[in-house]
Each structure stands twice: as C-alpha cells, then as structure tokens.
Design a protein around this motif. Structure first.
Motif, PDB file in Angstrom:
ATOM      1  N   LEU A   1      51.840  49.102 106.485  1.00 13.49           N
ATOM      2  CA  LEU A   1      50.688  48.201 106.472  1.00 13.49           C
ATOM      3  C   LEU A   1      51.145  46.750 106.542  1.00 13.49           C
ATOM      4  N   PRO A   2      50.363  45.905 107.184  1.00  6.51           N
ATOM      5  CA  PRO A   2      50.728  44.485 107.220  1.00  6.51           C
ATOM      6  C   PRO A   2      50.741  43.885 105.815  1.00  6.51           C
ATOM      7  N   ARG A   3      51.641  42.941 105.589  1.00 10.84           N
ATOM      8  CA  ARG A   3      51.768  42.300 104.282  1.00 10.84           C
ATOM      9  C   ARG A   3      50.491  41.566 103.899  1.00 10.84           C
ATOM     10  N   GLY A   4      49.748  41.172 104.902  1.00  6.29           N
ATOM     11  CA  GLY A   4      48.516  40.439 104.661  1.00  6.29           C
ATOM     12  C   GLY A   4      47.482  41.232 103.881  1.00  6.29           C
ATOM     13  N   GLN A   5      47.557  42.554 103.928  1.00 10.07           N
ATOM     14  CA  GLN A   5      46.606  43.377 103.171  1.00 10.07           C
ATOM     15  C   GLN A   5      46.776  43.149 101.674  1.00 10.07           C
ATOM     16  N   ARG A   6      48.013  43.087 101.226  1.00  7.41           N
ATOM     17  CA  ARG A   6      48.263  42.833  99.804  1.00  7.41           C
ATOM     18  C   ARG A   6      47.887  41.410  99.433  1.00  7.41           C
ATOM     19  N   MET A   7      48.202  40.492 100.339  1.00  2.00           N
ATOM     20  CA  MET A   7      47.865  39.088 100.080  1.00  2.00           C
ATOM     21  C   MET A   7      46.349  38.890 100.012  1.00  2.00           C
ATOM     22  N   ALA A   8      45.610  39.617 100.865  1.00  3.23           N
ATOM     23  CA  ALA A   8      44.149  39.519 100.851  1.00  3.23           C
ATOM     24  C   ALA A   8      43.590  40.028  99.526  1.00  3.23           C
ATOM     25  N   GLY A   9      44.155  41.117  99.018  1.00  2.00           N
ATOM     26  CA  GLY A   9      43.716  41.629  97.724  1.00  2.00           C
ATOM     27  C   GLY A   9      43.969  40.634  96.616  1.00  2.00           C
ATOM     28  N   THR A  10      45.125  39.998  96.634  1.00  3.88           N
ATOM     29  CA  THR A  10      45.452  38.988  95.628  1.00  3.88           C
ATOM     30  C   THR A  10      44.532  37.783  95.769  1.00  3.88           C
ATOM     31  N   ALA A  11      44.247  37.387  97.014  1.00  2.00           N
ATOM     32  CA  ALA A  11      43.367  36.238  97.263  1.00  2.00           C
ATOM     33  C   ALA A  11      41.948  36.503  96.766  1.00  2.00           C
TER      34      ALA A  11
ATOM     35  N   LEU B   1      46.409  51.682  99.098  1.00  2.00           N
ATOM     36  CA  LEU B   1      46.526  53.147  99.110  1.00  2.00           C
ATOM     37  C   LEU B   1      45.477  53.849  99.977  1.00  2.00           C
ATOM     38  N   PRO B   2      44.209  53.407  99.994  1.00  2.00           N
ATOM     39  CA  PRO B   2      43.271  54.080 100.910  1.00  2.00           C
ATOM     40  C   PRO B   2      43.693  53.968 102.380  1.00  2.00           C
ATOM     41  N   GLN B   3      44.247  52.817 102.770  1.00  2.00           N
ATOM     42  CA  GLN B   3      44.707  52.669 104.152  1.00  2.00           C
ATOM     43  C   GLN B   3      45.975  53.487 104.398  1.00  2.00           C
ATOM     44  N   ALA B   4      46.884  53.482 103.432  1.00  2.00           N
ATOM     45  CA  ALA B   4      48.117  54.251 103.571  1.00  2.00           C
ATOM     46  C   ALA B   4      47.818  55.742 103.631  1.00  2.00           C
TER      47      ALA B   4
ATOM     48  N   GLN C   1      44.934  46.886  91.091  1.00  2.94           N
ATOM     49  CA  GLN C   1      43.670  47.003  91.812  1.00  2.94           C
ATOM     50  C   GLN C   1      43.880  46.875  93.319  1.00  2.94           C
ATOM     51  N   THR C   2      44.793  45.987  93.724  1.00  2.00           N
ATOM     52  CA  THR C   2      45.076  45.827  95.150  1.00  2.00           C
ATOM     53  C   THR C   2      45.597  47.125  95.736  1.00  2.00           C
TER      54      THR C   2
END
Length: 195
Positions: free
Chosen positions: A79-89, A103-106, A96-97
């Motif tokens: 997955l792109p790193r931006g997915q985790r960054m978006a959750g944090t943002a 995990l749903p995308q993975a 929770q992220t």
C-alpha cells in the motif's frame, strides 16, 4: 518494541526456510525431548492417532502461520505510504489507522494468496504420512496395500483433494466479491478509475 519486531522476523525466517518434512520430523522426534522427561515420555506414549496428530497439527499450523505472516506483511507494504499518513492526518491513532484504513485494503490484496495458502495446508497434510499419521494419502496407501487396487485408491484420494480444494475456492470467493471496490485495485487490462 524493536526487539518484538526482530523476534517476529527471526521466527518467520526460521520456520519459513526449513522444509516442511524436516519440521515434521523435528516436531515428532526432537521437540518432545526438550520437555521434562515425564512429559516427553507421555507425549510419545499417547494413543496411536494422537501421537502423530498433535505434532502434525503443530507443524502445519506454524509452517502455515509464517507464510500467512509474510503475505500480510507484503500486503501492508504494497500500500502507498500516504494511506497511513492520511489516517494520521484524520486524527486516528496508529492502531485505528491500521484497523480502519490499512488492514481492510491489505486484506483485499492478500485474499487470493490466502486462498492458495488454505489449499496448500490441505495438500501439505499429506506430509504427515511420514510420521505415521494415516491422513487421506495414508488411507489411500493402506487401501491399495490391502486390496491391490492402486489406481482406484489413489484416484479416490485425488478426487477428494480436488473436491476439498474446490470447496475452499468457492468459500473464499464470497469475501473476495464482498470486499471488491471498483478502482481500488486495478485489474490487468481494465481501465483505471478516471481514465
């Protein structure tokens, strides 16, 4: 926390890189001797089906778990790193992220190899014959030795393996179709969303 990651990586590398048949022999012949003398003797003196069944289940469970762990790790890392960054943002905690975003995308990515892994566990169970467990292949072998009908015995075993794996494929199709999201994961040759 780094030591937990290192311990997990070591666990995966050890059990992933040792052949299944060697692990089966280790679980049956070697590991019981590491316990107290009374428990090792008790383990080896279990009633006939259990003396082979318990080590076979432990071996197949651990061997499969490390392969699934690698598939989950590969799914998360794809997955792109931006997915985790978006959750944090959005103000989500790291837990929770992972739970709601990563995990749903993975899961959608790892579902096809996970289906193959479920089928492999069924096929790999035939290795338990080497420690005396009469599973499907062992029963077919015993049947052909008793009746001298080699073709029929192993044809029946083959059909049972095929039907069992077909059931696994059909059962895993439902979550794959349920989790499909248009445009999330590109299918080869299909146009991407917005093109």
């Amino acid at each position: 926390m780094k030591w937990v990651v290192r311990a997990g990586n070591l666990y995966v590398e050890i059990f992933r890189n040792v052949p299944l048949i060697v692990q089966m022999f280790l679980w049956f012949f070697v590991f019981p001797n590491f316990f107290r003398k009374s428990s090792a003797t008790g383990f080896k003196q279990m009633p006939p089906p259990w003396a082979s069944y318990v080590p076979a289940v432990l071996c197949l469970g651990i061997f499969t778990s490390v392969r699934v762990a690698e598939q989950v790790r590969a799914g998360i890392n794809s997955l792109p790193r931006g997915q985790r960054m978006a959750g944090t943002a959005m103000g989500l905690t790291e837990t929770q992220t992972y739970r709601y975003v990563v995990l749903p995308q993975a899961f959608r990515i790892i579902l096809p190899p996970l289906t193959s892994e479920f089928m492999n566990v069924i096929k790999n169970s035939s290795v338990a014959l080497t420690i005396g467990l009469l599973e499907l292949t062992g029963r077919a072998r015993a049947m052909q030795e008793f009746s001298f009908r080699v073709f029929e015995a192993f044809t029946a075993a083959t059909v049972i393996y095929l039907l069992t794996n077909l059931i696994v494929v059909l059962l895993m199709r439902a979550p794959r179709e349920e989790g499909a999201r248009p445009g999330l994961i590109a299918v080869a040759g299909a146009p991407q969303a917005g093109h």
